[in-house]
Design an enzyme around this catalytic site. Structure first.
Site, PDB file in Angstrom:
ATOM      1  N   LYS A  11       0.818  -1.223   0.000  1.00 32.73           N
ATOM      2  CA  LYS A  11       0.000   0.000   0.000  1.00 32.73           C
ATOM      3  C   LYS A  11       0.856   1.279   0.000  1.00 32.73           C
ATOM      4  O   LYS A  11       2.065   1.234   0.263  1.00 32.73           O
ATOM      5  CB  LYS A  11      -0.930  -0.037   1.213  1.00 32.73           C
ATOM      6  CG  LYS A  11      -1.898  -1.232   1.193  1.00 32.73           C
ATOM      7  CD  LYS A  11      -2.901  -1.125   2.340  1.00 32.73           C
ATOM      8  CE  LYS A  11      -3.886  -2.268   2.307  1.00 32.73           C
ATOM      9  NZ  LYS A  11      -4.956  -2.089   3.319  1.00 32.73           N
ATOM     10  N   TYR A  51     -12.495  -1.869  -3.673  1.00 29.40           N
ATOM     11  CA  TYR A  51     -12.992  -2.064  -2.303  1.00 29.40           C
ATOM     12  C   TYR A  51     -14.514  -1.953  -2.204  1.00 29.40           C
ATOM     13  O   TYR A  51     -15.044  -1.679  -1.127  1.00 29.40           O
ATOM     14  CB  TYR A  51     -12.322  -1.050  -1.365  1.00 29.40           C
ATOM     15  CG  TYR A  51     -10.915  -1.460  -0.951  1.00 29.40           C
ATOM     16  CD1 TYR A  51     -10.699  -2.576  -0.158  1.00 29.40           C
ATOM     17  CD2 TYR A  51      -9.815  -0.723  -1.354  1.00 29.40           C
ATOM     18  CE1 TYR A  51      -9.423  -2.948   0.238  1.00 29.40           C
ATOM     19  CE2 TYR A  51      -8.523  -1.086  -0.972  1.00 29.40           C
ATOM     20  CZ  TYR A  51      -8.345  -2.200  -0.168  1.00 29.40           C
ATOM     21  OH  TYR A  51      -7.076  -2.574   0.224  1.00 29.40           O
ATOM     22  N   ARG A  87      -2.209 -14.611   5.077  1.00 31.40           N
ATOM     23  CA  ARG A  87      -2.818 -13.825   6.157  1.00 31.40           C
ATOM     24  C   ARG A  87      -2.045 -14.012   7.473  1.00 31.40           C
ATOM     25  O   ARG A  87      -1.931 -13.084   8.277  1.00 31.40           O
ATOM     26  CB  ARG A  87      -4.306 -14.150   6.292  1.00 31.40           C
ATOM     27  CG  ARG A  87      -5.085 -13.536   5.110  1.00 31.40           C
ATOM     28  CD  ARG A  87      -6.535 -13.928   5.106  1.00 31.40           C
ATOM     29  NE  ARG A  87      -7.338 -13.219   6.100  1.00 31.40           N
ATOM     30  CZ  ARG A  87      -7.796 -11.982   5.963  1.00 31.40           C
ATOM     31  NH1 ARG A  87      -7.484 -11.268   4.889  1.00 31.40           N
ATOM     32  NH2 ARG A  87      -8.557 -11.437   6.891  1.00 31.40           N
ATOM     33  N   THR A  93      -5.264  -6.991  10.800  1.00 29.85           N
ATOM     34  CA  THR A  93      -5.521  -5.729  10.086  1.00 29.85           C
ATOM     35  C   THR A  93      -5.000  -4.530  10.867  1.00 29.85           C
ATOM     36  O   THR A  93      -4.407  -3.613  10.303  1.00 29.85           O
ATOM     37  CB  THR A  93      -7.046  -5.569   9.862  1.00 29.85           C
ATOM     38  OG1 THR A  93      -7.525  -6.726   9.185  1.00 29.85           O
ATOM     39  CG2 THR A  93      -7.363  -4.330   9.036  1.00 29.85           C
ATOM     40  N   ASN A 114      -1.969   0.199   6.542  1.00 28.60           N
ATOM     41  CA  ASN A 114      -1.457  -1.029   7.165  1.00 28.60           C
ATOM     42  C   ASN A 114      -0.537  -1.845   6.250  1.00 28.60           C
ATOM     43  O   ASN A 114      -0.477  -3.066   6.336  1.00 28.60           O
ATOM     44  CB  ASN A 114      -2.609  -1.871   7.737  1.00 28.60           C
ATOM     45  CG  ASN A 114      -3.574  -2.367   6.678  1.00 28.60           C
ATOM     46  OD1 ASN A 114      -3.457  -2.015   5.509  1.00 28.60           O
ATOM     47  ND2 ASN A 114      -4.531  -3.184   7.085  1.00 28.60           N
TER      48      ASN A 114
HETATM   49  P1  CMP Z   1      -7.330  -4.601   3.693  1.00 25.59           P
HETATM   50  O1  CMP Z   1      -6.820  -5.954   4.038  1.00 25.59           O
HETATM   51  O2  CMP Z   1      -6.771  -3.950   2.497  1.00 25.59           O
HETATM   52  O3  CMP Z   1      -8.921  -4.675   3.524  1.00 25.59           O
HETATM   53  C1  CMP Z   1      -9.775  -3.588   3.816  1.00 25.59           C
HETATM   54  C2  CMP Z   1      -9.049  -2.439   4.427  1.00 25.59           C
HETATM   55  O4  CMP Z   1      -9.859  -1.498   5.083  1.00 25.59           O
HETATM   56  C3  CMP Z   1      -8.124  -2.945   5.509  1.00 25.59           C
HETATM   57  O5  CMP Z   1      -7.064  -3.651   4.940  1.00 25.59           O
HETATM   58  C4  CMP Z   1      -7.770  -1.658   6.223  1.00 25.59           C
HETATM   59  O6  CMP Z   1      -6.684  -0.974   5.626  1.00 25.59           O
HETATM   60  C5  CMP Z   1      -9.027  -0.830   6.033  1.00 25.59           C
HETATM   61  N1  CMP Z   1      -9.738  -0.746   7.306  1.00 25.59           N
HETATM   62  C6  CMP Z   1     -10.302  -1.739   7.990  1.00 25.59           C
HETATM   63  N2  CMP Z   1     -10.853  -1.260   9.131  1.00 25.59           N
HETATM   64  C7  CMP Z   1     -10.622   0.070   9.136  1.00 25.59           C
HETATM   65  C8  CMP Z   1     -10.933   1.126  10.039  1.00 25.59           C
HETATM   66  N3  CMP Z   1     -11.610   0.879  11.179  1.00 25.59           N
HETATM   67  N4  CMP Z   1     -10.525   2.362   9.722  1.00 25.59           N
HETATM   68  C9  CMP Z   1      -9.862   2.602   8.567  1.00 25.59           C
HETATM   69  N5  CMP Z   1      -9.536   1.634   7.674  1.00 25.59           N
HETATM   70  C10 CMP Z   1      -9.899   0.396   7.971  1.00 25.59           C
END
Ligand code: CMP
Length: 139
Positions: A11, A51, A87, A93, A114
């Site tokens: 990312k 997304y 994972r 996450t 992340n």
């Molecule tokens: P990803 O695995 O790319 O899948 C969905 C993404 O949404 C996740 O990683 C995070 O980067 C983002 N995400 C999930 N929960 C939150 C949150 N509470 N606030 C902001 N971003 C989020």
């Protein structure tokens, strides 16, 4: 039936900090083969479409803005039990909850920024890989 492929993105927070090499080394050291890979930048529309499943979530707007804010690396990876093992390699996450030694524990700065994405199912791995790569590129 479980397949042996998953999809990942490195990312914008991680590409900005020059973590691409370190993250790819961890991925290779964990036994994943890189099937397809590209360095690119998503438009807001493309990030929104990728997304789409999170459209109703309160963080959707922030997620789309963030994921279109800088370059990303998209890749299809291959290994036995790829989705689950990847994972495990990336960790939770929320990096504050990620296990020691995981990619997010080492490289992520927040739940939004992340460092890496990893598919959550074989079905989504195929959908996400197809979003970025044509059949010719998925050899
Ligand atoms: P990803 O695995 O790319 O899948 C969905 C993404 O949404 C996740 O990683 C995070 O980067 C983002 N995400 C999930 N929960 C939150 C949150 N509470 N606030 C902001 N971003 C989020």
């Amino acid at each position: 039936m479980a397949t042996n492929r998953t999809f990942t993105m490195i990312k914008p927070d991680a590409t900005e900090k020059n973590y691409i090499g370190g993250i790819l080394k961890m991925i290779n050291d964990a036994g994943f083969r890189i099937v397809s890979m590209k360095y690119t930048k998503l438009t807001k529309e493309q990030a929104g479409a990728f997304y789409e499943v999170h459209k109703e979530r309160p963080f959707y707007g922030e997620l789309v803005d963030y994921m279109s804010s800088g370059p990303i690396v998209a890749a299809i990876l291959e290994k036995d039990n790829a989705v689950a093992d990847f994972r495990t390699l990336i960790g939770a996450t929320d990096p504050t909850k990620a296990a020691e030694g995981t990619i997010r524990k080492i490289y992520a700065e927040s739940i939004a920024a992340n460092a890496v994405h990893g598919s959550d199912s074989d079905e989504n791995a195929a959908i996400e890989g197809n979003f970025f790569f044509s059949a010719l590129e998925r050899f």
